[in-house]
Design an enzyme around this catalytic site. Structure first.
Site, PDB file in Angstrom:
ATOM      1  N   PHE A   1      39.348  38.307  42.535  1.00  0.00           N
ATOM      2  CA  PHE A   1      38.688  39.597  42.753  1.00  0.00           C
ATOM      3  C   PHE A   1      38.645  40.462  41.504  1.00  0.00           C
ATOM      4  O   PHE A   1      37.800  41.360  41.371  1.00  0.00           O
ATOM      5  CB  PHE A   1      39.381  40.348  43.898  1.00  0.00           C
ATOM      6  CG  PHE A   1      40.644  41.074  43.524  1.00  0.00           C
ATOM      7  CD1 PHE A   1      40.644  42.428  43.262  1.00  0.00           C
ATOM      8  CD2 PHE A   1      41.863  40.397  43.448  1.00  0.00           C
ATOM      9  CE1 PHE A   1      41.809  43.104  42.932  1.00  0.00           C
ATOM     10  CE2 PHE A   1      43.029  41.055  43.123  1.00  0.00           C
ATOM     11  CZ  PHE A   1      43.007  42.422  42.856  1.00  0.00           C
ATOM     12  N   LYS A   2      39.524  40.203  40.559  1.00  0.00           N
ATOM     13  CA  LYS A   2      39.549  41.017  39.343  1.00  0.00           C
ATOM     14  C   LYS A   2      38.239  40.928  38.560  1.00  0.00           C
ATOM     15  O   LYS A   2      37.923  41.806  37.769  1.00  0.00           O
ATOM     16  CB  LYS A   2      40.713  40.578  38.447  1.00  0.00           C
ATOM     17  CG  LYS A   2      42.090  40.504  39.130  1.00  0.00           C
ATOM     18  CD  LYS A   2      42.723  41.845  39.295  1.00  0.00           C
ATOM     19  CE  LYS A   2      44.041  41.777  40.054  1.00  0.00           C
ATOM     20  NZ  LYS A   2      45.184  41.380  39.262  1.00  0.00           N
TER      21      LYS A   2
END
Length: 466
Positions: free
Chosen positions: A111-112
């Site tokens: 998700f980063k």
């Protein structure tokens, strides 16, 4: 829009200066002085937008003093065209009113990527205008490092140094960082924990004299407001997909540093109808202990199957505490000073009860993680969760208070990044995507250093020729 420090003593800044500063000069974290608000009618008008156009609409108020809309459009579309699913953040249904939002279709499978692919492009734009070069110094418990490196490897004005705890990240996580052999990318394996790495970053930002005035330090950790801003978007995306604004939506978020779930809190304050935010932790449970018992207290860090959440102190929690204390910087500064001195704080009972109207929490053991991975695989035709997402699903199933409201767990990483958990669940080891299939054969480059600020600074000086 102006941004103020949670500790009340730093000057208010515009977006560009906040992005480049990261941490405020008084040690606080920057947060908007006021938030844009979308009415129900305005939220309903967002339903037809694809992900990049939605991102432009949500982020535009935050960056208006930095980017014209046309330039923002270009940067945002460039950011999300590298994701490998047309929906960017697709929803997968597990059960009646139970969903996961897959946030792992970016270049590093985590998700980063949503924030760091964007941040790299925003930084290059700002530094190009200023005619400056910068040094990114970051700490990672796994995913931030690879996403930051991938987002910044092509930046012309940035050298990036990422510290990870030696032998405390998964092999796939490590290799995604250390096999990027660009001249401006430098990986440091610190003999210590993630919190040790984070402390080195904070100490370096507090005293940047080792750069001899030739460069500025820039933070890519979740203390940088630009990351929170980018993460707000996918809460809108999920809620709109499930019926907002007519319907409420709840979220379960695996979190260690409190940044990802804080973005959900911001989305709610901006007008998104969020019913419940569930804080999902592993045995390193400082956040769970706060929401369950009003005790925010350091404990000994324990390695787990979910290493990205092996964090003793949650950096972004200060942003929530700022609101809990009526956005009074002086009061919050005293609270944080007490925490630094004693390693433990609680808040006034009435304030704690008010927070609990929105937030609930749950803690999962490694055994529960493995059990949840197996259970979901059995129930959903072999669908695999990574250990962090499994913690989120477990928390959703324990804490979801209103079954008529859809619950969305944020799937924070692809299971291939954490094969040990899948194998321990009695399932076949997941395979790397074709475009990463040779990852284990690629040459690596990283340097092991002790947990010593002077040694780290000497290494940076040497690489920069200072």
């Amino acid at each position: 829009m102006k941004y103020i420090s949670t500790r009340g003593q730093a000057p208010a800044l515009g977006f560009e200066d906040v992005m480049l500063a990261g941490l405020a000069s008084d040690g606080g974290l920057y947060i908007p002085e006021s938030l844009p608000h979308f009415s129900a009618e305005e939220v309903s008008q967002l339903v037809e937008l694809d992900y990049p156009d939605l991102a432009v609409e949500i982020m535009r108020p935050f960056v208006a003093d930095f980017l014209e809309e046309e330039k923002l459009q270009v940067i945002v579309h460039d950011t999300y065209k590298v994701f490998r699913h047309k929906a960017v953040a697709p929803l997968t249904q597990l059960d009646t009113n139970e969903w996961v939002m897959e946030l792992f279709h970016g270049p590093t499978l985590a998700f980063k990527d949503f924030a760091l692919q964007l941040l790299g492009r925003l930084l290059d734009e700002a530094l190009e205008r200023r005619g400056e070069k910068a040094v990114i110094l970051g700490a990672t418990s796994g995913d931030t490092g690879s996403a930051a490196i991938e987002g910044c490897r092509a930046c012309e004005h940035v050298d990036i140094f990422i510290m990870h705890p030696h032998k405390r990240v998964s092999e796939v996580q490590r290799r995604q960082m250390t096999t990027v052999l660009a001249d401006n990318v430098h990986n440091i394996a610190v003999e210590g924990t993630f919190d040790d790495c984070q402390a080195l970053v904070k100490a370096s930002f507090a005293d940047q004299s080792f750069l001899k005035g030739e460069r500025r330090l820039v933070a890519v950790n979740s203390i940088n407001w630009a990351r929170i801003m980018a993460q707000v978007v996918y809460y809108f995306h999920a809620a709109l997909s499930l019926g907002a604004p007519e319907k409420e939506v709840s979220f379960s978020v695996p979190t260690g540093n409190f940044g990802d779930i804080f973005a959900g809190y911001i989305a709610r304050k901006m007008g998104l109808p969020i019913k419940q935010l569930i804080v999902a932790t592993n045995r390193n449970d400082i956040l769970h202990r706060f929401f369950a018992d009003n005790s925010y207290a350091k404990e000994q860090l324990a390695p787990t199957l979910s290493p990205s959440m092996d964090i003793m102190v949650s950096s972004n929690f200060e942003r929530l505490l700022f609101d809990v204390h009526d956005r009074d910087g002086q009061q919050l500064a005293a609270v944080m000073k007490a925490f630094d001195e004693t390693g433990s704080i609680s808040v006034d009972e009435a304030r704690w009860q008010a927070v609990k109207q929105l937030f609930t929490s749950n803690r999962s053991s490694d055994e529960e993680v493995v059990s949840t991975i197996k259970q979901v695989s059995d129930e959903c035709s072999g669908y695999l969760l990574d250990p962090h997402t499994a913690i989120g699903v477990k928390a959703a199933r324990v804490c979801h208070s209103d079954k008529s409201v859809p619950i969305v767990t944020l799937a924070t990483a692809h299971p291939v990044k954490f094969p040990e958990s899948v194998v321990r669940a009695g399932l076949s080891e997941p395979e790397l995507p074709l475009w990463l299939a040779d990852l284990h054969e690629r040459p690596e480059l990283y340097t092991v250093l002790s947990d010593d600020k002077a040694e780290v600074h000497r290494f940076i000086q040497e690489k920069l020729g200072l």
